[in-house]
Design an enzyme around this catalytic site. Structure first.
Site, PDB file in Angstrom:
ATOM      1  N   GLU A 135      11.098  -1.568  -2.548  1.00 43.43           N
ATOM      2  CA  GLU A 135      10.079  -0.954  -3.400  1.00 43.43           C
ATOM      3  C   GLU A 135      10.660  -0.191  -4.583  1.00 43.43           C
ATOM      4  OE1 GLU A 135       7.259   1.916  -1.729  1.00 43.43           O
ATOM      5  OE2 GLU A 135       8.752   2.592  -0.302  1.00 43.43           O
TER       6      GLU A 135
ATOM      7  N   CYS B 256      -5.964   5.077  -9.167  1.00 37.01           N
ATOM      8  CA  CYS B 256      -6.381   5.913 -10.290  1.00 37.01           C
ATOM      9  C   CYS B 256      -6.350   7.405  -9.928  1.00 37.01           C
ATOM     10  CB  CYS B 256      -7.800   5.558 -10.701  1.00 37.01           C
ATOM     11  SG  CYS B 256      -8.031   3.814 -10.978  1.00 37.01           S
TER      12      CYS B 256
ATOM     13  N   ASN C 256     -12.747   6.355  -9.802  1.00 33.04           N
ATOM     14  CA  ASN C 256     -11.675   5.835  -8.952  1.00 33.04           C
ATOM     15  C   ASN C 256     -12.348   5.050  -7.840  1.00 33.04           C
ATOM     16  OD1 ASN C 256      -9.388   5.316  -7.511  1.00 33.04           O
ATOM     17  ND2 ASN C 256      -9.029   7.429  -6.854  1.00 33.04           N
ATOM     18  N   GLY C 257     -11.941   3.799  -7.645  1.00 32.21           N
ATOM     19  CA  GLY C 257     -12.551   2.976  -6.593  1.00 32.21           C
ATOM     20  C   GLY C 257     -12.904   1.607  -7.140  1.00 32.21           C
TER      21      GLY C 257
ATOM     22  N   ARG D  52       0.462   8.719  -8.408  1.00 29.17           N
ATOM     23  CA  ARG D  52      -0.457   7.799  -7.741  1.00 29.17           C
ATOM     24  C   ARG D  52      -0.319   6.375  -8.268  1.00 29.17           C
ATOM     25  NH1 ARG D  52      -4.644  10.591  -5.215  1.00 29.17           N
ATOM     26  NH2 ARG D  52      -6.166   8.957  -5.572  1.00 29.17           N
TER      27      ARG D  52
ATOM     28  N   TRP E  87      -5.237   2.544 -12.768  1.00 25.67           N
ATOM     29  CA  TRP E  87      -4.411   1.484 -12.181  1.00 25.67           C
ATOM     30  C   TRP E  87      -5.303   0.249 -12.171  1.00 25.67           C
ATOM     31  CZ3 TRP E  87      -4.148  -1.675  -7.741  1.00 25.67           C
ATOM     32  CH2 TRP E  87      -2.876  -2.144  -7.407  1.00 25.67           C
TER      33      TRP E  87
ATOM     34  N   HIS F 151      18.091 -17.845  14.695  1.00 28.46           N
ATOM     35  CA  HIS F 151      16.900 -18.684  14.761  1.00 28.46           C
ATOM     36  C   HIS F 151      16.390 -19.050  13.374  1.00 28.46           C
ATOM     37  CE1 HIS F 151      16.720 -18.266  19.090  1.00 28.46           C
ATOM     38  NE2 HIS F 151      17.012 -16.982  18.904  1.00 28.46           N
TER      39      HIS F 151
ATOM     40  N   GLU G 197      12.032  -0.218   7.901  1.00 32.80           N
ATOM     41  CA  GLU G 197      11.775   0.831   6.914  1.00 32.80           C
ATOM     42  C   GLU G 197      12.880   0.843   5.841  1.00 32.80           C
ATOM     43  OE1 GLU G 197       9.422   2.459   5.989  1.00 32.80           O
ATOM     44  OE2 GLU G 197      10.160   4.225   4.938  1.00 32.80           O
TER      45      GLU G 197
ATOM     46  N   LYS H  70      12.057   0.357   1.907  1.00 30.93           N
ATOM     47  CA  LYS H  70      12.451   1.389   0.935  1.00 30.93           C
ATOM     48  C   LYS H  70      13.257   0.766  -0.198  1.00 30.93           C
ATOM     49  CE  LYS H  70      10.796   4.044   1.439  1.00 30.93           C
ATOM     50  NZ  LYS H  70       9.699   4.604   2.167  1.00 30.93           N
TER      51      LYS H  70
ATOM     52  N   LYS I 294       0.763   5.337  -5.070  1.00 31.67           N
ATOM     53  CA  LYS I 294       1.074   6.193  -3.929  1.00 31.67           C
ATOM     54  C   LYS I 294       0.035   6.053  -2.835  1.00 31.67           C
ATOM     55  CE  LYS I 294       3.201   9.512  -1.708  1.00 31.67           C
ATOM     56  NZ  LYS I 294       4.444   9.124  -1.013  1.00 31.67           N
TER      57      LYS I 294
HETATM   58  O1  M6R Z   1      -0.805   7.048   2.636  1.00 28.91           O
HETATM   59  P1  M6R Z   1      -0.367   6.060   3.660  1.00 28.91           P
HETATM   60  O2  M6R Z   1       0.700   6.566   4.544  1.00 28.91           O
HETATM   61  O3  M6R Z   1      -1.518   5.507   4.459  1.00 28.91           O
HETATM   62  O4  M6R Z   1       0.234   4.852   2.845  1.00 28.91           O
HETATM   63  C1  M6R Z   1       0.657   3.682   3.481  1.00 28.91           C
HETATM   64  C2  M6R Z   1       1.558   2.863   2.582  1.00 28.91           C
HETATM   65  O5  M6R Z   1       0.872   2.530   1.414  1.00 28.91           O
HETATM   66  C3  M6R Z   1       2.846   3.599   2.218  1.00 28.91           C
HETATM   67  O6  M6R Z   1       3.567   3.970   3.345  1.00 28.91           O
HETATM   68  C4  M6R Z   1       3.731   2.715   1.322  1.00 28.91           C
HETATM   69  O7  M6R Z   1       4.217   1.633   2.049  1.00 28.91           O
HETATM   70  C5  M6R Z   1       4.863   3.572   0.759  1.00 28.91           C
HETATM   71  N1  M6R Z   1       4.981   3.384  -0.649  1.00 28.91           N
HETATM   72  C6  M6R Z   1       6.187   3.247   1.331  1.00 28.91           C
HETATM   73  O8  M6R Z   1       7.200   4.039   0.782  1.00 28.91           O
END
Ligand code: M6R
Length: 622
Positions: free
Chosen positions: A500, A2, A105-106, A27, A79, A516, A493, A497, A617
């Site tokens: 997502e 949020c 938020n929370g 976010r 959210w 394996h 990574e 990427k 985010k």
């Molecule tokens: O703010 P942070 O780096 O702690 O966030 C960690 C993950 O939520 C963040 O890296 C997430 O995997 C990204 N969306 C990846 O692109």
């Protein structure tokens, strides 16, 4: 997660709040709302869906000669956690007596008990009927209950906020308005970020700095269980004993441009392109003067027998990559854990362990919990964080800042690259302090690091081949990534990427693992992105590539492979070459191609790249 924005001041709060909400869109959210203290009390508009839908509702109000307007207001992007995304579940929530309006938020963990208590009183004709399914509404109702019903301290807003804070369990950042206080906006937080921006024309509350950058760079960072009483021309702070606190503002260095797309179609592409500068600034933060250099100079590595790295998502992938570098250069045992696992596994750490927490936002709930777990066991904690004033930055024993500026796209790119470079430099400095690298060797490696931004620029100047190849990949249902050694770490990574932002299923494997089990997934025209920068393992990873090609797969080979020539490329194997660099730093180059590949695949699919579905985010709840 949020987003909260609030304003009190000389200007009309509505456009300021809407603009702030737009800055917080990154976010992640599924509904939005705004409450203004108008001429007739609270005026609330809430809407499921994107902000554009909320704006449409506001425009209709204008056409009906009933515009939303006032000098005090709060806004929210939600959210959904408790209760589906809907108009009614959106924030702000107003108590049944119309006295208190709240954005939250929370997560309120004991909301059921509180709700039952408040509802129970209905039978005694004093109780409340809840309008929504959310945990957050409990705060508005509970605040009204304390404010209106109790004899002791009734009608005192600060007392009310203290009582609410003491009654709720869980995490919260709150913006609160009270019908009896048209000149006051209240903010309070626990385990969720909230900042207060101050300017001559009014004051703000926000979940994050980009929401207020257009108006001010002077901010207070609110600590847990601090209450801010904000008026148009003043901000006062109190603790939970109602004692006044003295706080000072900090000046944000981020520029307003960094929160704008600046002509790019997406923030993600803009942020990918910013990487040479981000790398330069981050490297300079260690080689020049300043806070990062001080940490590098002062941390005493000889007291540590072990390093543990805990983080989530991409930040975890940065940790996995760094493990190879630390172990190679420092000959120290390094464990990497997902922060969500670390906190529950009773980690074997003590005061001879350095726990490194990596986090762009500095507010990831699991990473915060991992840090607290490490501290409770006596380990030293070092954080690598992008957001000044964030919880992880403040609570860790040492903190290094990535100079990435605000990162708006949900998919991290520039912050990840900055994390990597800080981790490499830390490993180099540790190795020197441990007597494993001479000063000359250390300087040589730093010189190579200083050249990375130029090599990244060279990749970014020639994106055509990647773009063209990516345009042929939109139809895949599944794409695999393989590598060996540190190339495997960066394959993780690349895979994250891609999935997502493109919604294509993807997995990353160590090349040696294929036989394996995974190779059974390879069939005609499967795509296997193969990363090859480790010269000594070139033959091995190429035989993995050949094994998948023989089973009908296509290979996109990314790396610095001197053995590849024009004849190697076939209809089944496409090669994107990288500038030469030592194996241990090669992830910084591979990742740029992997980011661009994912970006262009998603762009060709016409997806909402900056705000992928279901993702937020900053993941501030467990
Ligand atoms: O703010 P942070 O780096 O702690 O966030 C960690 C993950 O939520 C963040 O890296 C997430 O995997 C990204 N969306 C990846 O692109």
């Amino acid at each position: 997660m949020c987003g909260i924005i609030g304003y009190i001041g000389k200007e009309d709060a509505v456009p300021i709040i809407i603009d702030g909400l737009k800055k917080l869109e990154y976010r992640g959210y599924d509904s939005a709302g705004i409450a203004i203290y108008g001429q007739n009390g609270f005026d609330v508009v809430k809407q499921k869906g994107r902000l554009a839908a909320l704006e449409e509702r506001l425009s209709s109000r204008q056409l009906e000669n009933n515009p939303l307007s006032g000098h005090l207001g709060i806004g929210h992007t939600r959210w959904a956690t408790h209760g589906e995304p809907s108009d009614i579940n959106s924030h702000p929530h107003v108590g049944s007596r119309n006295k208190i309006a709240v954005v939250h938020n929370g997560i309120i963990e004991n909301y059921r008990q509180l709700k039952e208590r408040l509802e129970y009183s209905v039978q005694n004709s004093e109780g409340v009927t809840f309008a929504s399914q959310t945990d957050s509404e409990v705060i508005a109702q509970l605040a009204e209950h304390y404010y209106c019903m109790d004899n002791v301290n009734a009608g005192d807003l600060i007392d009310t906020v203290i009582r609410v804070s003491n009654a709720v369990e869980g995490s919260y950042a709150l913006g609160i308005m009270c019908i009896d206080e048209p000149d006051v906006l209240i903010a309070v937080k626990k385990d969720n970020p909230l900042i207060i921006g101050v300017s001559d024309s009014g004051n703000f509350i926000a979940s994050d700095v980009p929401a207020v950058l257009k108006y001010t760079k002077e901010v207070y960072y609110l600590n847990d269980k601090e209450i801010a009483v904000i008026r148009s021309g003043s901000v006062q702070f109190f603790n939970m004993d109602k004692e006044p606190l003295h706080k000072t503002t900090e000046t944000v260095t981020w520029s307003m441009d960094s929160a704008e797309k600046g002509g790019y179609p997406h923030f993600m592409l803009k942020e990918i392109m910013e990487q040479p500068k981000v790398l330069r600034d981050t490297i300079q933060s260690v080689l020049g003067e300043g806070a990062n250099k001080n940490v590098f100079d002062n941390i005493c590595v000889s007291r540590f027998k072990k390093i543990a790295i805990a983080a989530c998502g991409s930040a975890y992938n940065a940790g996995v990559t760094a493990k190879y570098v630390f172990e190679k250069l420092c000959r120290l045992s390094v464990e990497t854990d997902l922060a969500s696992e670390f906190r529950y596994k009773d980690p074997i750490i003590d005061n001879k362990t350095l726990v490194i927490l990596v986090s762009q936002s500095g507010e990831t709930a699991d990473t915060i919990a991992a840090m607290r777990e490490a501290k409770s066991k006596g380990a030293a904690t070092l954080s690598i964080v992008n957001v000044l004033g964030s919880t992880i930055a403040k609570e860790a024993d040492y903190c290094l800042f990535t100079a990435a500026g605000p990162e708006i796209a949900v998919a991290t790119t520039k912050a990840f690259s900055a994390q990597l470079v800080l981790l490499y430099m830390l490993a180099i400095r540790f190795a020197h302090k441990l007597g494993l690298l001479t000063e000359y060797d250390e300087q040589e490696l730093f010189v190579e690091i200083a050249a990375l931004p130029y090599k990244v620029s060279a990749i970014l100047e020639q994106t055509d081949a990647i773009q063209k190849y990516a345009s042929t990949c939109v139809g895949y249902k599944s794409i695999f990534f393989i590598g060996r050694n540190i190339d495997y770490a960066i394959a993780l990574e690349g895979s994250l990427k891609l999935k997502e932002i493109s919604y294509i299923h993807s997995e990353a494997y160590a090349g040696g693992e294929l036989k394996h089990g995974t190779i059974s997934l390879v069939e005609e025209n499967t795509l296997v992105v193969t990363i090859s920068n480790c010269a000594s393992l070139f033959g091995k990873i190429m035989s993995n590539a050949q094994q998948v090609i023989s089973r009908g797969a296509k290979v996109l080979l990314i790396g610095n492979c001197s053995e590849i020539d024009d004849d190697t490329e076939t209809e089944k194997l496409y090669y994107i070459s990288l500038p030469h660099v030592s194996d241990i730093f090669s992830p910084s180059l591979s990742v740029v191609v992997l980011q661009l590949f994912s970006y262009y695949v998603a762009a060709n699919k016409g997806l909402d790249i900056d705000k992928p579905r279901n993702l937020a985010k900053s993941v501030t709840v467990e």
